[in-house]
Motif scaffolding. Structure first.
Motif, short mmCIF file in Angstrom:
data_model
loop_
_atom_site.label_atom_id
_atom_site.label_comp_id
_atom_site.label_asym_id
_atom_site.label_seq_id
_atom_site.Cartn_x
_atom_site.Cartn_y
_atom_site.Cartn_z
N GLU A 174 5.76 -7.09 -5.79
CA GLU A 174 5.42 -5.66 -5.76
C GLU A 174 6.45 -4.85 -6.52
O GLU A 174 6.11 -3.89 -7.21
CB GLU A 174 5.34 -5.19 -4.30
CG GLU A 174 4.88 -3.75 -4.17
CD GLU A 174 4.70 -3.34 -2.72
OE1 GLU A 174 4.37 -2.16 -2.49
OE2 GLU A 174 4.89 -4.19 -1.83
N LYS A 233 -2.05 -5.45 -12.31
CA LYS A 233 -2.59 -5.51 -10.95
C LYS A 233 -3.21 -6.87 -10.67
O LYS A 233 -3.11 -7.39 -9.55
CB LYS A 233 -3.63 -4.41 -10.77
CG LYS A 233 -3.04 -3.01 -10.76
CD LYS A 233 -4.11 -1.94 -10.62
CE LYS A 233 -3.48 -0.54 -10.63
NZ LYS A 233 -4.52 0.53 -10.54
N GLU A 249 5.71 -2.36 -9.67
CA GLU A 249 6.12 -0.96 -9.74
C GLU A 249 6.95 -0.70 -10.99
O GLU A 249 6.80 0.33 -11.66
CB GLU A 249 6.92 -0.58 -8.49
CG GLU A 249 6.10 -0.57 -7.22
CD GLU A 249 6.95 -0.29 -5.99
OE1 GLU A 249 8.19 -0.18 -6.15
OE2 GLU A 249 6.38 -0.18 -4.89
N TYR A 300 -0.48 -9.27 -9.91
CA TYR A 300 0.09 -9.03 -8.58
C TYR A 300 -0.83 -9.58 -7.50
O TYR A 300 -0.37 -10.23 -6.54
CB TYR A 300 0.33 -7.53 -8.39
CG TYR A 300 0.67 -7.14 -6.97
CD1 TYR A 300 1.92 -7.44 -6.44
CD2 TYR A 300 -0.27 -6.49 -6.16
CE1 TYR A 300 2.23 -7.11 -5.12
CE2 TYR A 300 0.02 -6.15 -4.86
CZ TYR A 300 1.28 -6.46 -4.34
OH TYR A 300 1.59 -6.13 -3.03
#
Length: 444
Positions: A433, A423, A437, A426
């Motif tokens: 993204e 995270k 995922e 990102y």
């Protein structure tokens, strides 16, 4: 009546000479004159001549092999870090072999079991422990993520200890009545050799990991000092330095110290310009043509220093730019000149104890490996300690963080750490993204 003079007396000499001339003249007129060839005197070579010729031959052999060793060293140096480490390992093993052979000879005469096997077993165990420590320390990010290497990395010290205990048990089992004192002396000699040879030589390996500069410079300083100690000794030497080495003189000792500092400064000036020398090892496949690049240690970068007031008037400047490494080189050159030679004196004492001239004949004209490396081990150990204490920059490494995460966090906490790191990457825009995922699916 006066006594007749002997024909061999002085008075007979002129008459004999005239007669000889007359006879030669008559023979010349008759074409019978002959000229005797000069008498050939065979001279046997004296011991002094033989000794001189022997020294000449030894000098030629010594010079040739010196050149061969220098060329070989530069070839290994250019080939890359892994080849230099292989060279150090070979020197380490050969030196141990030469030194331990001094104690093995009496053991063969006594026909004691396992003597030689135990020595080599302890050598293998020591190398496994030391090399494993270095690999785990410098390459944690590699060994800790490998399924097969992880158990060896996390339990390395315990495995090494158990290997030593096995050797200890073999030694105790081999004790024979009537030879206890000799066998324990052998045991102690083996451990002292491991300490002074193998352990000290291993720190040279750590110097290679830190950068080839810390391997090349200390080794070069010892060689420079050895050369100038000889040159200054035969030129100015008058005062004996130490009894164990009668040929060493105070003048040669001091002259070599000054020369080593000067030439060490010059050598370091050129070495620090080459990134291949100053960059720490990150890839075992690197070599002189790999184009290594790194952020150099601050000691290799020029800094501005204030010139002392008593020198400012002489040099006509108040500041001076110089890389701090040159000040460190002065310290290392002083150690190479004033303290490292005592490693050679120690080796000389050991040779006198066992009444041998050289430790071996591995290198023609030079003796054994030990005869050339006696000072290098001491210098290499000091270089590592000095580097680690005053020069190394101790930043937090990826391997250290990984080691903490693997050994201190539970599986759930490790998964949470991975998810949080994804995270963060990102949010900083380093991954998309879709990639986030995908990583989350893999983690779950």
């Amino acid at each position: 009546m006066a006594p007749k003079r002997a024909s061999s007396g002085p008075a007979a000499s002129p008459a004999k000479s005239q007669a000889g001339k007359k006879k030669y003249h008559n023979n010349a007129e008759n074409g019978l004159a002959t000229i005797n060839p000069p008498e050939i005197v065979e001279t046997k070579p004296t011991s002094a001549m033989m000794e001189k010729e022997k020294k000449k031959q030894n000098f030629i052999v010594r010079t040739v092999w010196t050149v061969v060793m220098m060329i070989g060293f530069f070839v290994f140096l250019a080939a890359g870090h892994i080849w230099i480490m292989a060279l150090v390992t070979a020197v380490q093993i050969l030196t141990f072999k030469e030194v331990i052979a001094l104690a093995n000879e009496p053991a063969r005469e006594k026909k004691l079991p396992y003597g030689k096997i135990i020595n080599w077993y302890f050598l293998a165990t020591t190398i496994y422990f030391l090399y494993g420590e270095s690999v785990v320390y410098y390459f944690k990010q590699v060994v800790l993520v490998d399924y097969y290497l992880l158990p060896f990395a996390t339990h390395h010290r315990f495995i090494s200890y158990m290997l030593y205990i096995i050797g200890f048990m073999i030694f105790v089992s081999s004790l024979e009545k009537g030879h206890y004192k000799f066998q324990f002396a052998q045991f102690a000699f083996t451990h002292v050799t491991l300490l002074l040879v193998v352990v000290q030589a291993h720190f040279i390996m750590n110097n290679i990991f830190a950068g080839l500069f810390w391997f090349c410079l200390p080794a070069s300083l010892v060689i420079i000092n050895d050369i100038f100690a000889y040159l200054c000794g035969i030129t100015f030497g008058r005062t004996p330095l130490i009894k164990i080495s009668p040929k060493k003189t105070v003048e040669g000792f001091v002259g070599a110290w000054i020369s080593t500092i000067v030439f060490g400064m010059i050598l370091s000036h050129f070495l620090i310009k080459w990134k291949y020398m100053v960059c720490p090892i990150t890839d075992f496949s690197a070599n002189a043509w790999s184009g290594l690049s790194c952020e150099p240690n601050p000691v290799f970068v020029k800094q501005t220093f204030a010139v002392p007031s008593f020198l400012a008037k002489l040099v006509h400047r108040t500041t001076y730019e110089i890389a701090p490494i040159h000040f460190h080189v002065m310290v290392m050159a002083s150690f190479a000149s004033l303290i490292a030679p005592f490693g050679g004196f120690f080796a000389s004492g050991l040779k006198r104890t066992f009444q041998i001239k050289d430790f071996g004949d591995t290198i023609p004209g030079h003796g054994g490996i030990t005869d050339r490396m006696d000072c290098q081990f001491l210098m290499g150990f000091f270089s590592y300690m000095y580097y680690d204490s005053f020069i190394a920059t101790h930043h937090l490494r990826v391997g250290s963080v990984l080691e903490t995460a693997i050994q201190s966090l539970t599986l759930a906490e490790q998964m949470q750490l991975v998810s949080s790191l994804h995270k963060y990457l990102y949010n900083q825009g380093y991954i998309t993204e879709e990639a986030l995922e995908c990583l989350e699916k893999i983690s779950s």
